[in-house]
Design a protein around this motif. Sequence first.
Motif, PDB file in Angstrom:
ATOM      1  N   LEU A 121      34.778  39.788  35.443  1.00 62.00           N
ATOM      2  CA  LEU A 121      35.647  39.529  36.583  1.00 62.00           C
ATOM      3  C   LEU A 121      36.520  40.739  36.899  1.00 62.00           C
ATOM      4  CD1 LEU A 121      36.868  35.829  36.224  1.00 62.00           C
ATOM      5  CD2 LEU A 121      34.962  36.752  37.540  1.00 62.00           C
ATOM      6  N   VAL A 122      36.928  41.459  35.858  1.00 68.76           N
ATOM      7  CA  VAL A 122      37.749  42.652  36.066  1.00 68.76           C
ATOM      8  C   VAL A 122      36.956  43.693  36.856  1.00 68.76           C
ATOM      9  CG1 VAL A 122      38.997  44.522  34.936  1.00 68.76           C
ATOM     10  CG2 VAL A 122      39.041  42.207  33.961  1.00 68.76           C
ATOM     11  N   ILE A 123      35.711  43.908  36.457  1.00 70.62           N
ATOM     12  CA  ILE A 123      34.864  44.875  37.155  1.00 70.62           C
ATOM     13  C   ILE A 123      34.598  44.421  38.583  1.00 70.62           C
ATOM     14  CG2 ILE A 123      32.589  45.958  37.156  1.00 70.62           C
ATOM     15  CD1 ILE A 123      32.629  45.744  34.088  1.00 70.62           C
ATOM     16  N   ALA A 124      34.335  43.118  38.754  1.00 68.77           N
ATOM     17  CA  ALA A 124      34.067  42.606  40.097  1.00 68.77           C
ATOM     18  C   ALA A 124      35.288  42.784  40.996  1.00 68.77           C
ATOM     19  CB  ALA A 124      33.662  41.137  40.024  1.00 68.77           C
ATOM     20  N   ARG A 125      36.463  42.522  40.451  1.00 63.66           N
ATOM     21  CA  ARG A 125      37.677  42.675  41.260  1.00 63.66           C
ATOM     22  C   ARG A 125      37.954  44.147  41.578  1.00 63.66           C
ATOM     23  NH1 ARG A 125      41.146  37.938  40.741  1.00 63.66           N
ATOM     24  NH2 ARG A 125      42.949  39.259  41.154  1.00 63.66           N
ATOM     25  N   SER A 126      37.673  45.031  40.619  1.00 66.05           N
ATOM     26  CA  SER A 126      37.882  46.465  40.879  1.00 66.05           C
ATOM     27  C   SER A 126      36.911  46.996  41.926  1.00 66.05           C
ATOM     28  CB  SER A 126      37.719  47.254  39.578  1.00 66.05           C
ATOM     29  OG  SER A 126      36.390  47.172  39.098  1.00 66.05           O
ATOM     30  N   ALA A 127      35.777  46.303  42.080  1.00 71.61           N
ATOM     31  CA  ALA A 127      34.808  46.713  43.102  1.00 71.61           C
ATOM     32  C   ALA A 127      35.132  46.115  44.467  1.00 71.61           C
ATOM     33  CB  ALA A 127      33.403  46.295  42.681  1.00 71.61           C
ATOM     34  N   GLY A 128      36.246  45.397  44.555  1.00 71.57           N
ATOM     35  CA  GLY A 128      36.668  44.850  45.846  1.00 71.57           C
ATOM     36  C   GLY A 128      36.282  43.415  46.084  1.00 71.57           C
ATOM     37  N   VAL A 129      35.759  42.727  45.058  1.00 72.70           N
ATOM     38  CA  VAL A 129      35.387  41.314  45.207  1.00 72.70           C
ATOM     39  C   VAL A 129      36.636  40.464  45.007  1.00 72.70           C
ATOM     40  CG1 VAL A 129      33.957  39.432  44.329  1.00 72.70           C
ATOM     41  CG2 VAL A 129      33.057  41.777  44.381  1.00 72.70           C
ATOM     42  N   SER A 130      36.950  39.637  45.972  1.00 74.07           N
ATOM     43  CA  SER A 130      38.151  38.807  45.883  1.00 74.07           C
ATOM     44  C   SER A 130      37.895  37.576  45.021  1.00 74.07           C
ATOM     45  CB  SER A 130      38.595  38.361  47.280  1.00 74.07           C
ATOM     46  OG  SER A 130      37.681  37.413  47.812  1.00 74.07           O
ATOM     47  N   ALA A 131      38.990  36.916  44.646  1.00 76.25           N
ATOM     48  CA  ALA A 131      38.869  35.704  43.832  1.00 76.25           C
ATOM     49  C   ALA A 131      38.102  34.618  44.575  1.00 76.25           C
ATOM     50  CB  ALA A 131      40.261  35.193  43.452  1.00 76.25           C
ATOM     51  N   TRP A 132      38.279  34.548  45.882  1.00 73.36           N
ATOM     52  CA  TRP A 132      37.598  33.506  46.644  1.00 73.36           C
ATOM     53  C   TRP A 132      36.093  33.725  46.660  1.00 73.36           C
ATOM     54  CZ3 TRP A 132      40.962  29.883  47.275  1.00 73.36           C
ATOM     55  CH2 TRP A 132      42.309  30.210  47.416  1.00 73.36           C
ATOM     56  N   GLN A 133      35.676  34.971  46.599  1.00 73.96           N
ATOM     57  CA  GLN A 133      34.237  35.247  46.631  1.00 73.96           C
ATOM     58  C   GLN A 133      33.547  34.854  45.335  1.00 73.96           C
ATOM     59  OE1 GLN A 133      34.762  39.440  47.920  1.00 73.96           O
ATOM     60  NE2 GLN A 133      33.308  38.982  49.549  1.00 73.96           N
ATOM     61  N   PHE A 134      34.153  35.185  44.170  1.00 76.43           N
ATOM     62  CA  PHE A 134      33.443  34.800  42.950  1.00 76.43           C
ATOM     63  C   PHE A 134      33.761  33.374  42.515  1.00 76.43           C
ATOM     64  CE2 PHE A 134      37.060  37.456  41.350  1.00 76.43           C
ATOM     65  CZ  PHE A 134      37.776  36.472  40.707  1.00 76.43           C
ATOM     66  N   LEU A 135      34.713  32.699  43.192  1.00 80.63           N
ATOM     67  CA  LEU A 135      34.890  31.268  42.972  1.00 80.63           C
ATOM     68  C   LEU A 135      33.904  30.447  43.803  1.00 80.63           C
ATOM     69  CD1 LEU A 135      38.742  30.583  42.819  1.00 80.63           C
ATOM     70  CD2 LEU A 135      37.050  30.236  41.017  1.00 80.63           C
ATOM     71  N   LEU A 136      33.422  31.017  44.903  1.00 78.30           N
ATOM     72  CA  LEU A 136      32.513  30.287  45.781  1.00 78.30           C
ATOM     73  C   LEU A 136      31.253  29.806  45.056  1.00 78.30           C
ATOM     74  CD1 LEU A 136      31.866  29.240  48.598  1.00 78.30           C
ATOM     75  CD2 LEU A 136      30.864  31.476  49.125  1.00 78.30           C
TER      76      LEU A 136
END
Length: 360
Positions: free
Chosen positions: A88-103
């Motif tokens: 999740l840290v890597i995904a967020r650093s790449a610009g992925v928001s919480a709403w996107q990986f919660l979807l």
Amino acid sequence: MGWTLGRYFFFRYVTITIWFFIGLLALVFLIDFTELSGRTTGLPGFTYGTALAISGLRMPMIMLQTVPFVGLFSAMATLVSLNRKYELVIARSAGVSAWQFLLPCCIGALLFGVLSVGIINPIAAHAFSWSEQIEAQLRSGKSNAVSADAAPWIRQKTSAGDTIIGARSILNQGLEMADAVFFVLSPQGDIVERKDAAHAFLRDGYWELQDVKVFRDGNIESLASDRVATNLKPEFVQERLARPETIPFYDLPGKIEVARSFGLKANAFAMQFDSLVALPFLLVAMTLIAATVSMRFARMGQSATMILGGVMAGFLLYVVSVLVKAFGVAGFVPTAVAAWVPVVVAMFFGVTFLLYKEDG
């Protein structure tokens, strides 16, 4: 977020949910089989194979009650595992928001709820009815032990007089009773006759009794079959005696419509239907609650207090849902309101918390 990363998060959630479901199924089966064996070991005809069959048939119904907790724990486990591996840290650093990986997790929860309502519920209803029939056969012949808490009692009024009816167990959605007892009353309200039947079936205009013992004036008479006149309609008996959980989801609308055409409220059936419709969205609300206690781990470290808070919030939501459901069955609030208010409130809470923490 790309399709590949979204699919990865989705299948992580699905895999963890399946393992949670299987693990809880094994644990519940072991507990139920042990408890059932302890209650029925001394009955004639008991075998461990019969106990295994009864417990196995009851499992879909029991697991259907645990679906909200499976959704909560699997969502928490998925997010915690992704945090521990810094995904999740890597995904967020790449610009992925919480709403996107919660979807993907929310979509998985929604599909899990749809699967539970559309497939598990009908299987659970039929399997549970079958298990009740097997257990009733195992316990047959003990009608003298019928008590007030064994099953609801009903009182029918006919031109021949009043009759109070009770049974050890209700089968076939209320149209069949095992170890039934009929108390025939005089116009003064005195008991003048008692009929104990191994089985009672509701027919058109009468109850058909099988393997009957008639107690009258101090004498006992055994009959292979007997009849008791009735003006009760099957819809009324089903509404009073049948457990809503034993009626498949697809049959509930028809049962509600027919019962209301006879002037019955059918609140129990309507509450069960509305609760099942809201179940997929309740799982989405559970996922959002899990996210409120899992998203902060990457920043503050793993916290047992936060995990416990999420578990307590999920249990609180479930308790509130059950409490409001009781109000809906009693008719204090509309059944649709009772089913949807806890879900909507939990969703607003989860969305508001995440908006505040994630988007400032």
